[in-house]
Design an enzyme around this catalytic site. Structure first.
Site, PDB file in Angstrom:
ATOM      1  N   GLY A  16       0.817  -1.210   0.000  1.00 47.19           N
ATOM      2  CA  GLY A  16       0.000   0.000   0.000  1.00 47.19           C
ATOM      3  C   GLY A  16       0.846   1.254   0.000  1.00 47.19           C
ATOM      4  CE  LYS A 207       1.464 -16.382  -4.209  1.00 46.85           C
ATOM      5  NZ  LYS A 207       2.895 -16.439  -3.848  1.00 46.85           N
TER       6      LYS A 207
END
Lengths: 440, 440
Positions: A16, A207
């Protein structure tokens, strides 16, 4: 120029903070490329007071992710909190429910709730983009979802966990034990204090489940994955693999077979002269085999604040370049109501080559017995090696290494049960599957 | 479901016929993925009567590409004729001028007229997609144009000509001469009867010029490329490279430097344990180095009817998924009026390592003289080797191999001029640049 794209960011950790920095530093460059500015208008993070070296004074702070998703004046909600449950789950659902596009790096969330979220996105005409969720900076989602449209995929596999690849590479290059390399990975920040999620293969499995859905057009089945971590890989295995012309990698593999879709995560021997064998350290790689394009291999950074932020930014830029409600991009390649049922192929029916390392008592006839048990189970051997240090029988156990031609897993398991019952085995046999790239 | 996307195809050679077959065979699958059907409503090709094994009875035949582009009722014009001039050029201009999206596989056209065509596309709100023009099935255009938005690229390089890579691989693996391998490539259809365009590096240069524009946001400068083909590479070079831990590849390299942008195509030594060194045969590979994402390497088929058709189809699908006039995707990453001026960095200012192979008369003092001439030009040597077969002076020339640390090209050239003037050189020196991937 069109109106600015207003984004809200939930989560200001490494990724972020990188993203905010990039958006601020490259404001003009991005506006030129995207045809509109990208403005951070809302943020939320656990600790508001922490100094992240970025200026967020123009953004509205929200108490939590759900209230941001529910109330902020934004076009895109960027979820960088992680975790399969709330608040990430509730926040993403809330944003999509308002018809707000979502960009997320959260593989656990997608593995658990991806299809449900995709259905909400479709209903509301919102995009759900998640390039950063699989293999970090490698644009594998875009390749599968966009570039390979129309292709029938036969296999997708890759090195998708940097921690494991770092450890295996270091063991090989420096002849160190698994434990020593894990410690070094922890010291360098490549492995968590509790490394189980990485080294047991769970991270790779999350994943893989996303890639499987994209590749085969099926619902996500993250719990239907055969899982084997790297904790049992010894330096002896790595050295034996090298002698035979292989390297050991933790691969996630999804493969279309006659009995269904195989999803498996396990240590794998790959031919030394294949491209993927050369992928070292924390680097990731994903290979896709398809009927029209052929084999595509992508290699790049699988983690890290900047690489992940780059993937998030690519997803945001795609939205910035489009116009609201202007695209039909089903999150998992096809509309959720057109997803195919997932049928699991059991690992027992897997067909491939096997490396088998046995420790046996040094006794005449053992070698012949092993060869017989393999033959009885219809297993054809590519090589069988015995490193006998002594001309005569000795008290030290001997190592026998077998490499099979393509055979079924159940045959290998049956043969090993038969060998075990003979009573000459010392300890547990080591079995490592061999994976061969289609092209070089 | 939205109205069908109507496409017109100009050129029904290998790629065109593959594309038609795929569009027909996978009609439903494509409609599901794209949210609308894709219909071939117009076609043109040199020979209308040829049997291509595909049914085109529902499409309107046009006499030529320009009349198709000018008159057909289509949403997308697909140009698969090739060539930088007319009719491809005129037809693409005509289609874009009508605001019709264009998908092309034509690298020569883009290298010559790309920016002009991009400007027309922008003015008319049309898309100009060309994934198939560079490195066939490898989605490098999408990676640069979309995934890496916001990244500052420092270098892009790759193996972009399958013919050359096939020849170099075969020379190495089988110890054959350049000429023998070229003949074999021609026999297998990997090389044209007139192979100059491939083996002299022009094909790679066209592709490189497109990547350079996308990577650096500059105008295309296909004529400002330093060019050296593979015709002078001998088996001795390949063997010497192998001894030193390198392989020789024909690379196209575009690099940001202090004095401008370097564009160069030449035989290159890459470290044997780098991933790109393992890319063999007709396979292509492109690496992109950037400041946020890091290094991304993509490996895949660079040519062939199906792989190229797959890339074309991906471009068409992107348009099908978007809605008319709904996207802002400048063809070369930024709007043409925001493209930066291209400033060429001369090859003389290139900095890198060099491999130099000299044949010299076998005379005392030659070795010292060469070392001195290098030192006088400020060149620091990584290694210098002399394979002397005779204890004393002989009539046979000796081979001396030098590998330099990073140095400027002009220093190497000056040193060679100085060495030449000493009179002990036999024949021309061989100089091969060394390229090191940033990551492994």
């Amino acid at each position: 120029m069109a109106d600015a794209l207003k984004i809200g960011i939930a989560g200001l950790g490494t990724v972020g903070a990188s993203l905010v920095r990039i958006l601020q530093d490259r404001r003009e460059m991005l506006a030129t490329t995207c045809g509109r500015a990208i403005e951070i208008t809302a943020v939320t993070a656990r600790d508001r007071s922490k100094d992240r070296g970025v200026d967020l004074s123009n953004a509205t702070w929200f108490e939590d992710a759900v209230s941001l998703a529910a109330n902020a004046d934004i076009d895109v909600f960027i979820e960088l909190m992680g975790g399969s449950g709330d608040p990430a789950y509730a926040a993403v659902k809330t944003a999509l429910g308002r018809g707000i596009h979502v960009v997320t790096a959260n593989k656990a969330l997608l593995a658990a709730h991806g299809i449900e979220l995709a259905a909400i996105a479709e209903n509301k005409g919102a995009l759900l983009n998640y390039e950063a969720a699989v293999a970090g900076g490698i644009p594998v989602i875009k390749a599968l979802r966009e570039s390979m449209t129309g292709n029938t995929i036969s296999r997708v596999y890759g090195i998708m966990n940097g921690t494991c690849n770092y450890i295996l590479t270091k063991m090989e290059k420096e002849g160190l034990s698994f434990e020593a390399c894990l410690k070094e990975a922890q010291r360098l920040g490549y492995a968590e204090a509790d490394p189980a999620f990485d080294i047991e293969g769970n991270d790779t499995a999350h994943k893989l489940s996303i890639l499987t859905s994209l590749a085969f057009g099926t619902a996500i089945a993250a719990d239907d994955i055969y899982l084997e971590g790297i904790t049992n890989i010894s330096i002896d295995d790595i050295n034996a693999a090298a002698d035979l012309g292989y390297r050991i990698k933790l691969l996630g593999v999804a493969q279309r077979t006659e009995s269904g879709i195989e999803q498996r995560v396990h240590p794998t021997m790959v031919p030394y002269d294949s491209v993927i064998a050369q992928v070292d350290g924390v680097t990731n790689a994903v290979a896709i085999e398809s009927d029209i394009l052929g084999e595509l291999l992508m290699v790049g950074p699988g983690a890290g604040g900047n690489a992940t932020a780059s993937a998030v930014l690519g997803d945001v830029a795609d939205i910035a370049k489009s116009r609201p409600g202007a695209q039909h991009v089903p999150a998992f390649g096809r509309p959720t109501n057109a997803l195919l049922p997932y049928k699991r192929a059991q690992i027992q029916s897997h067909e491939g080559g096997y490396f088998i390392r046995l420790k046996v008592v040094d006794r005449t006839g053992v070698f012949a017995s092993i060869a017989s048990r393999m033959a009885e189970n219809g297993i054809s051997l590519e090589s069988i090696m015995q490193h006998s240090k002594h001309p005569k029988e000795s008290d030290e156990p001997q190592t026998i290494i077998l490499v099979t031609h393509a055979t079924a897993e159940h045959s290998v398991r049956d043969a090993i049960v038969a060998i075990k019952s003979e009573g000459y085995l010392v300890g547990e046999p080591q079995v490592i599957r061999i994976e061969r790239p289609k092209a070089a």
